[in-house]
Scaffold this motif. Sequence first.
Motif, PDB file in Angstrom:
ATOM      1  N   GLY A 214       6.446  -4.485 -12.500  1.00 26.05           N
ATOM      2  CA  GLY A 214       6.104  -5.897 -12.590  1.00 26.05           C
ATOM      3  C   GLY A 214       5.494  -6.503 -11.348  1.00 26.05           C
ATOM      4  N   THR A 215       5.603  -5.813 -10.198  1.00 27.73           N
ATOM      5  CA  THR A 215       5.149  -6.428  -8.944  1.00 27.73           C
ATOM      6  C   THR A 215       4.150  -5.587  -8.158  1.00 27.73           C
ATOM      7  N   ALA A 216       4.005  -4.301  -8.486  1.00 30.51           N
ATOM      8  CA  ALA A 216       3.196  -3.407  -7.653  1.00 30.51           C
ATOM      9  C   ALA A 216       1.737  -3.837  -7.582  1.00 30.51           C
ATOM     10  N   ALA A 217       1.151  -4.237  -8.712  1.00 25.84           N
ATOM     11  CA  ALA A 217      -0.267  -4.606  -8.704  1.00 25.84           C
ATOM     12  C   ALA A 217      -0.518  -5.792  -7.781  1.00 25.84           C
ATOM     13  N   ARG A 218       0.376  -6.753  -7.831  1.00 25.50           N
ATOM     14  CA  ARG A 218       0.194  -7.948  -7.003  1.00 25.50           C
ATOM     15  C   ARG A 218       0.433  -7.645  -5.524  1.00 25.50           C
ATOM     16  N   LEU A 219       1.469  -6.867  -5.222  1.00 29.58           N
ATOM     17  CA  LEU A 219       1.711  -6.498  -3.830  1.00 29.58           C
ATOM     18  C   LEU A 219       0.588  -5.623  -3.291  1.00 29.58           C
ATOM     19  N   PHE A 220       0.026  -4.782  -4.147  1.00 26.85           N
ATOM     20  CA  PHE A 220      -1.087  -3.935  -3.714  1.00 26.85           C
ATOM     21  C   PHE A 220      -2.285  -4.794  -3.312  1.00 26.85           C
ATOM     22  N   GLY A 221      -2.520  -5.873  -4.046  1.00 28.62           N
ATOM     23  CA  GLY A 221      -3.599  -6.782  -3.678  1.00 28.62           C
ATOM     24  C   GLY A 221      -3.366  -7.423  -2.321  1.00 28.62           C
TER      25      GLY A 221
ATOM     26  N   TRP B  39      10.490 -12.461   0.166  1.00 26.56           N
ATOM     27  CA  TRP B  39      11.091 -11.299   0.833  1.00 26.56           C
ATOM     28  C   TRP B  39      10.271 -10.044   0.558  1.00 26.56           C
ATOM     29  N   LEU B  40       9.842  -9.855  -0.685  1.00 24.74           N
ATOM     30  CA  LEU B  40       9.016  -8.697  -1.027  1.00 24.74           C
ATOM     31  C   LEU B  40       7.674  -8.745  -0.299  1.00 24.74           C
ATOM     32  N   LEU B  41       7.072  -9.918  -0.228  1.00 24.77           N
ATOM     33  CA  LEU B  41       5.792 -10.059   0.461  1.00 24.77           C
ATOM     34  C   LEU B  41       5.916  -9.725   1.942  1.00 24.77           C
ATOM     35  N   THR B  42       7.024 -10.125   2.546  1.00 25.31           N
ATOM     36  CA  THR B  42       7.236  -9.822   3.957  1.00 25.31           C
ATOM     37  C   THR B  42       7.276  -8.316   4.179  1.00 25.31           C
ATOM     38  N   LEU B  43       7.997  -7.602   3.323  1.00 25.82           N
ATOM     39  CA  LEU B  43       8.044  -6.143   3.438  1.00 25.82           C
ATOM     40  C   LEU B  43       6.654  -5.538   3.276  1.00 25.82           C
ATOM     41  N   ALA B  44       5.918  -5.972   2.257  1.00 25.81           N
ATOM     42  CA  ALA B  44       4.590  -5.410   1.995  1.00 25.81           C
ATOM     43  C   ALA B  44       3.636  -5.695   3.143  1.00 25.81           C
ATOM     44  N   ARG B  45       3.681  -6.901   3.644  1.00 23.73           N
ATOM     45  CA  ARG B  45       2.781  -7.280   4.734  1.00 23.73           C
ATOM     46  C   ARG B  45       3.070  -6.453   5.989  1.00 23.73           C
ATOM     47  N   ASN B  46       4.339  -6.257   6.294  1.00 20.60           N
ATOM     48  CA  ASN B  46       4.686  -5.452   7.464  1.00 20.60           C
ATOM     49  C   ASN B  46       4.257  -4.001   7.311  1.00 20.60           C
TER      50      ASN B  46
ATOM     51  N   GLN C 207      -5.069  -4.051   4.766  1.00 21.25           N
ATOM     52  CA  GLN C 207      -5.479  -2.661   4.972  1.00 21.25           C
ATOM     53  C   GLN C 207      -6.528  -2.316   3.909  1.00 21.25           C
ATOM     54  N   PRO C 208      -7.832  -2.380   4.253  1.00 12.88           N
ATOM     55  CA  PRO C 208      -8.876  -2.181   3.242  1.00 12.88           C
ATOM     56  C   PRO C 208      -9.055  -0.738   2.789  1.00 12.88           C
ATOM     57  N   ASP C 209      -8.523   0.221   3.547  1.00 16.29           N
ATOM     58  CA  ASP C 209      -8.616   1.615   3.129  1.00 16.29           C
ATOM     59  C   ASP C 209      -7.664   1.842   1.958  1.00 16.29           C
ATOM     60  N   ARG C 210      -8.225   2.191   0.800  1.00 12.44           N
ATOM     61  CA  ARG C 210      -7.403   2.238  -0.413  1.00 12.44           C
ATOM     62  C   ARG C 210      -6.294   3.285  -0.326  1.00 12.44           C
ATOM     63  N   ALA C 211      -6.612   4.458   0.208  1.00 12.33           N
ATOM     64  CA  ALA C 211      -5.595   5.506   0.304  1.00 12.33           C
ATOM     65  C   ALA C 211      -4.453   5.068   1.216  1.00 12.33           C
ATOM     66  N   ALA C 212      -4.809   4.471   2.351  1.00 13.19           N
ATOM     67  CA  ALA C 212      -3.779   3.990   3.273  1.00 13.19           C
ATOM     68  C   ALA C 212      -2.987   2.848   2.651  1.00 13.19           C
ATOM     69  N   ALA C 213      -3.674   2.001   1.880  1.00 17.33           N
ATOM     70  CA  ALA C 213      -2.989   0.892   1.215  1.00 17.33           C
ATOM     71  C   ALA C 213      -2.000   1.410   0.176  1.00 17.33           C
ATOM     72  N   GLU C 214      -2.381   2.459  -0.541  1.00 23.58           N
ATOM     73  CA  GLU C 214      -1.464   3.042  -1.526  1.00 23.58           C
ATOM     74  C   GLU C 214      -0.231   3.622  -0.837  1.00 23.58           C
ATOM     75  N   ASP C 215      -0.440   4.254   0.319  1.00 20.87           N
ATOM     76  CA  ASP C 215       0.703   4.768   1.082  1.00 20.87           C
ATOM     77  C   ASP C 215       1.610   3.623   1.529  1.00 20.87           C
ATOM     78  N   ALA C 216       0.987   2.525   1.978  1.00 22.15           N
ATOM     79  CA  ALA C 216       1.769   1.371   2.426  1.00 22.15           C
ATOM     80  C   ALA C 216       2.563   0.773   1.270  1.00 22.15           C
ATOM     81  N   LEU C 217       1.973   0.795   0.072  1.00 25.09           N
ATOM     82  CA  LEU C 217       2.690   0.283  -1.099  1.00 25.09           C
ATOM     83  C   LEU C 217       3.927   1.133  -1.385  1.00 25.09           C
ATOM     84  N   GLN C 218       3.771   2.454  -1.315  1.00 24.85           N
ATOM     85  CA  GLN C 218       4.920   3.328  -1.543  1.00 24.85           C
ATOM     86  C   GLN C 218       5.986   3.116  -0.473  1.00 24.85           C
ATOM     87  N   GLU C 219       5.549   2.911   0.770  1.00 19.86           N
ATOM     88  CA  GLU C 219       6.497   2.627   1.849  1.00 19.86           C
ATOM     89  C   GLU C 219       7.233   1.312   1.596  1.00 19.86           C
ATOM     90  N   THR C 220       6.532   0.364   0.995  1.00 14.93           N
ATOM     91  CA  THR C 220       7.157  -0.924   0.684  1.00 14.93           C
ATOM     92  C   THR C 220       8.314  -0.742  -0.289  1.00 14.93           C
TER      93      THR C 220
END
Length: 211
Positions: free
Chosen positions: A33-40, A80-87, A46-59
């Motif tokens: 329910g939240t991954a697509a929005r956090l990925f955006g 709270w979720l946005l803070t984790l994703a942004r970091n 982080q404009p590099d898509r592969a790195a962004a996907e890694d960051a999403l998994q880390e989130t």
Amino acid sequence: MTRAYSFSPDELADLLARVALHDAGALRRLYDGTAARLFGVILRIQPDRAAAEDALQETYLAVWQQAQLYRASLGHPWAWLLTLARNKAIDSLRGARPVVSLENTPAAAAATAAGETLSDDEPSDPAVAWAQHDGGEEVWHQRRTQRHLHDCLQQLPPVQRQSVILAYMHGLSHLELAQHLRAPLGSVKSWVRRALLGLRDCLQQVGHPTV
């Protein structure tokens, strides 16, 4: 990437409580329910898509490990979720270099949601905190702009300040704001609009260009 859908604050808080008990099904539902929005959000940092996907998994790994730290009394769970994703996105920009961030604690997220800063000396933005290691005129301008923005935010009526922070720093929609603040949708839209106008006028008075 799954399609995003909207959770109420209570639904999000309930899912986080279940994830804190290591309920894998709750984590899957939260992810769906939240991954697509956090990925955006991550892609904007982080404009590099592969790195962004890694960051999403880390989130979501951080959510799994830290969900027990979230308390509903600290503020909106989406913040709270946005803070984790942004970091995590900022961490991915730094590569292997360590980032000391004050934003990855629930208390910091709550302070930000309330329109407060952690202290007068410490920046609330981890990107600014890292930039301070390098020094230079750009960092000075960043700190000056941050201070002016903070001062202008403090001049807003409390409900306008909270509304604009939740909308533009934490990504809440007008509908989510209305649910979180338990206020009519029209009132929320008006608070955000008036807050933006107030910030524009205040920043112009201290010499900052606005768009």
